[in-house]
Scaffold this motif. Sequence first.
Motif, PDB file in Angstrom:
ATOM      1  N   ALA A   1       3.530  -7.591  17.238  1.00 40.42           N
ATOM      2  CA  ALA A   1       2.971  -6.035  16.961  1.00 40.42           C
ATOM      3  C   ALA A   1       3.861  -5.124  17.224  1.00 40.42           C
ATOM      4  N   GLU A   2       4.718  -5.241  18.326  1.00 42.23           N
ATOM      5  CA  GLU A   2       5.625  -4.308  18.742  1.00 42.23           C
ATOM      6  C   GLU A   2       7.140  -4.171  17.639  1.00 42.23           C
ATOM      7  N   SER A   3       7.134  -5.221  17.073  1.00 37.51           N
ATOM      8  CA  SER A   3       8.040  -5.489  15.965  1.00 37.51           C
ATOM      9  C   SER A   3       7.732  -4.976  14.607  1.00 37.51           C
ATOM     10  N   ALA A   4       6.517  -4.624  14.170  1.00 34.63           N
ATOM     11  CA  ALA A   4       6.121  -4.299  13.117  1.00 34.63           C
ATOM     12  C   ALA A   4       6.671  -2.844  12.738  1.00 34.63           C
ATOM     13  N   PHE A   5       6.887  -2.752  11.558  1.00 34.01           N
ATOM     14  CA  PHE A   5       7.484  -1.324  11.131  1.00 34.01           C
ATOM     15  C   PHE A   5       7.178  -1.068   9.450  1.00 34.01           C
ATOM     16  N   PRO A   6       7.000   0.026   9.132  1.00 33.09           N
ATOM     17  CA  PRO A   6       6.714   0.242   7.660  1.00 33.09           C
ATOM     18  C   PRO A   6       8.143  -0.006   6.824  1.00 33.09           C
ATOM     19  N   LYS A   7       7.931  -0.454   5.683  1.00 29.83           N
ATOM     20  CA  LYS A   7       9.419  -0.810   5.034  1.00 29.83           C
ATOM     21  C   LYS A   7       9.103  -0.373   3.586  1.00 29.83           C
ATOM     22  N   PRO A   8      10.058   0.264   3.119  1.00 30.12           N
ATOM     23  CA  PRO A   8      10.002   0.694   1.324  1.00 30.12           C
ATOM     24  C   PRO A   8       9.974  -0.414   0.477  1.00 30.12           C
ATOM     25  N   LEU A   9       9.220  -0.384  -0.277  1.00 29.48           N
ATOM     26  CA  LEU A   9       9.136  -1.379  -1.701  1.00 29.48           C
ATOM     27  C   LEU A   9      10.296  -1.430  -2.415  1.00 29.48           C
ATOM     28  N   THR A  10      10.865  -2.723  -2.684  1.00 30.95           N
ATOM     29  CA  THR A  10      12.043  -2.898  -3.402  1.00 30.95           C
ATOM     30  C   THR A  10      11.595  -3.929  -4.417  1.00 30.95           C
ATOM     31  N   ASP A  11      12.439  -3.825  -5.751  1.00 31.66           N
ATOM     32  CA  ASP A  11      12.321  -4.631  -6.758  1.00 31.66           C
ATOM     33  C   ASP A  11      12.517  -6.223  -6.445  1.00 31.66           C
TER      34      ASP A  11
ATOM     35  N   VAL B   1       3.490   2.253  12.164  1.00 35.50           N
ATOM     36  CA  VAL B   1       2.309   1.443  12.043  1.00 35.50           C
ATOM     37  C   VAL B   1       1.277   2.175  13.035  1.00 35.50           C
ATOM     38  N   HIS B   2       0.227   2.551  12.142  1.00 36.15           N
ATOM     39  CA  HIS B   2      -0.884   3.243  12.628  1.00 36.15           C
ATOM     40  C   HIS B   2      -1.260   2.528  13.880  1.00 36.15           C
ATOM     41  N   PRO B   3      -1.673   3.305  15.088  1.00 35.19           N
ATOM     42  CA  PRO B   3      -2.165   2.691  16.417  1.00 35.19           C
ATOM     43  C   PRO B   3      -3.265   1.701  16.375  1.00 35.19           C
ATOM     44  N   HIS B   4      -4.323   1.831  15.440  1.00 33.08           N
ATOM     45  CA  HIS B   4      -5.394   1.014  15.069  1.00 33.08           C
ATOM     46  C   HIS B   4      -4.735  -0.471  14.658  1.00 33.08           C
ATOM     47  N   VAL B   5      -4.037  -0.025  13.627  1.00 37.39           N
ATOM     48  CA  VAL B   5      -3.297  -1.566  13.195  1.00 37.39           C
ATOM     49  C   VAL B   5      -2.926  -2.117  14.261  1.00 37.39           C
ATOM     50  N   ARG B   6      -1.695  -1.484  14.805  1.00 35.32           N
ATOM     51  CA  ARG B   6      -0.885  -2.073  15.829  1.00 35.32           C
ATOM     52  C   ARG B   6      -1.719  -2.851  16.897  1.00 35.32           C
TER      53      ARG B   6
ATOM     54  N   ARG C   1       4.485 -10.973   3.425  1.00 33.72           N
ATOM     55  CA  ARG C   1       5.386  -9.657   3.740  1.00 33.72           C
ATOM     56  C   ARG C   1       4.551  -8.418   3.010  1.00 33.72           C
ATOM     57  N   SER C   2       5.129  -7.188   3.452  1.00 35.37           N
ATOM     58  CA  SER C   2       4.304  -5.956   3.210  1.00 35.37           C
ATOM     59  C   SER C   2       5.367  -5.042   3.007  1.00 35.37           C
ATOM     60  N   ALA C   3       5.152  -4.056   2.200  1.00 35.61           N
ATOM     61  CA  ALA C   3       5.860  -2.757   1.963  1.00 35.61           C
ATOM     62  C   ALA C   3       4.878  -1.559   1.390  1.00 35.61           C
TER      63      ALA C   3
ATOM     64  N   CYS D   1       0.801  -1.194  -0.002  1.00 33.51           N
ATOM     65  CA  CYS D   1       0.270  -0.043   0.098  1.00 33.51           C
ATOM     66  C   CYS D   1       0.922   1.167   0.158  1.00 33.51           C
ATOM     67  N   VAL D   2       0.380   2.206   0.088  1.00 34.49           N
ATOM     68  CA  VAL D   2       1.063   3.814  -0.185  1.00 34.49           C
ATOM     69  C   VAL D   2       2.180   3.824   1.149  1.00 34.49           C
ATOM     70  N   GLN D   3       1.543   3.747   2.471  1.00 32.33           N
ATOM     71  CA  GLN D   3       2.443   3.952   3.652  1.00 32.33           C
ATOM     72  C   GLN D   3       2.903   2.939   4.424  1.00 32.33           C
ATOM     73  N   ASN D   4       2.480   1.490   4.077  1.00 35.95           N
ATOM     74  CA  ASN D   4       2.732   0.230   4.863  1.00 35.95           C
ATOM     75  C   ASN D   4       2.610   0.519   6.212  1.00 35.95           C
ATOM     76  N   ALA D   5       1.548   1.364   6.713  1.00 38.17           N
ATOM     77  CA  ALA D   5       1.311   1.447   8.151  1.00 38.17           C
ATOM     78  C   ALA D   5      -0.054   0.919   8.672  1.00 38.17           C
ATOM     79  N   GLY D   6      -0.998   0.424   7.446  1.00 39.23           N
ATOM     80  CA  GLY D   6      -2.450   0.039   7.853  1.00 39.23           C
ATOM     81  C   GLY D   6      -2.630  -1.417   7.074  1.00 39.23           C
ATOM     82  N   ARG D   7      -3.271  -1.049   5.908  1.00 38.18           N
ATOM     83  CA  ARG D   7      -3.858  -2.377   5.227  1.00 38.18           C
ATOM     84  C   ARG D   7      -2.833  -3.399   4.807  1.00 38.18           C
ATOM     85  N   SER D   8      -1.728  -3.046   4.316  1.00 36.04           N
ATOM     86  CA  SER D   8      -0.642  -4.157   3.859  1.00 36.04           C
ATOM     87  C   SER D   8      -0.122  -4.867   5.107  1.00 36.04           C
ATOM     88  N   GLN D   9      -0.056  -4.096   6.313  1.00 36.22           N
ATOM     89  CA  GLN D   9       0.574  -4.897   7.685  1.00 36.22           C
ATOM     90  C   GLN D   9      -0.479  -5.844   8.024  1.00 36.22           C
TER      91      GLN D   9
END
Length: 332
Positions: free
Chosen positions: A259-269, A242-247, A232-234, A207-215
Amino acid sequence: MTTTLETDACAPTTTHAIGTEAAATVAEALKSLSDPLRLRMLSAIATDPRGECCVCDLAALADVSQPTISHHLKVLKATGMLLSERRGTWVYYRIAPARRGAVTALLDAFAPAATLDTSEDDAAERAEALRTMDGRVTRLADELADELTGLNRDLVTAIVRESYAGLVRSAKLTQHMIPLTERFARQRLADLTRDRQAGVPQVLFVCVQNAGRSQLAAALVNQLADGKVIARSAGSTPAADVHPHVRSLITQIEGERQAESAFPKPLTDDAVRAADVVVTMGCGDVCPIIPGVRYEDWAVGDPALASPEGVAAIRDDIEGRVRGLIDTLLTD
């Protein structure tokens, strides 16, 4: 008394500014979105799995009359954002194809960013942390290169530095930055060396921010597939956290540690190339097209912007889609 005035004239470059006609069009569109209910209706239409909404569907968004809902929809339609079609006694609305990119950018990038809280103290802490980080990244690269003897040392070093650079653009600079860099680098190296013809199927949610839906989708796969599918997600433009609701949802699904270890990651090829299936959630045009990779696009709401009831509904929607995807992968 004589006052000497500065003679250096200011020479601003105004030729790059948006044109008058374009500015008027954009301003009119933004004006139509200045009402919170219209924004919610636009979001509901954009994320409806059917690709459209009936007036009767949107009436549940607020305690207002149906004529009021119809009025707001007509305002949005007048700006070219929506198209409508009458079927019997009801009118159905969908996002105009020419405006879908603009609507996606508004709902998936601008809206979440506009709700974030930033402070000068955070910026100062970030700047100070950056000054001490380079040596730690170098040590991490050396340690991983010593451990992963089957990989080229220069490759490991490059991946570690690229991983840090990708995360530092958006992630919160805390004492956890080096562990996050290590996790992301290990994931990238695994993606780089993965043989898609062997092992369990792998799904990448983007998704765009990797802070919600994709996580959330990745967490549901990891829970429901029981190790038979890897998720995996990116994000195309990762958020700081990650957004508090999603965490909170990930805590319910995978436990507090995950949940504590989840973090947004950039998309790579490499992540796309390693996946058997890539599921985009509002950012389908950013993913590179890799032969042999299956692509799907899921139109689902953003839990970062939803009410508690909306978050629960989005979770149920994603879970239903995830179950279907898992069944397909394991059957194939």
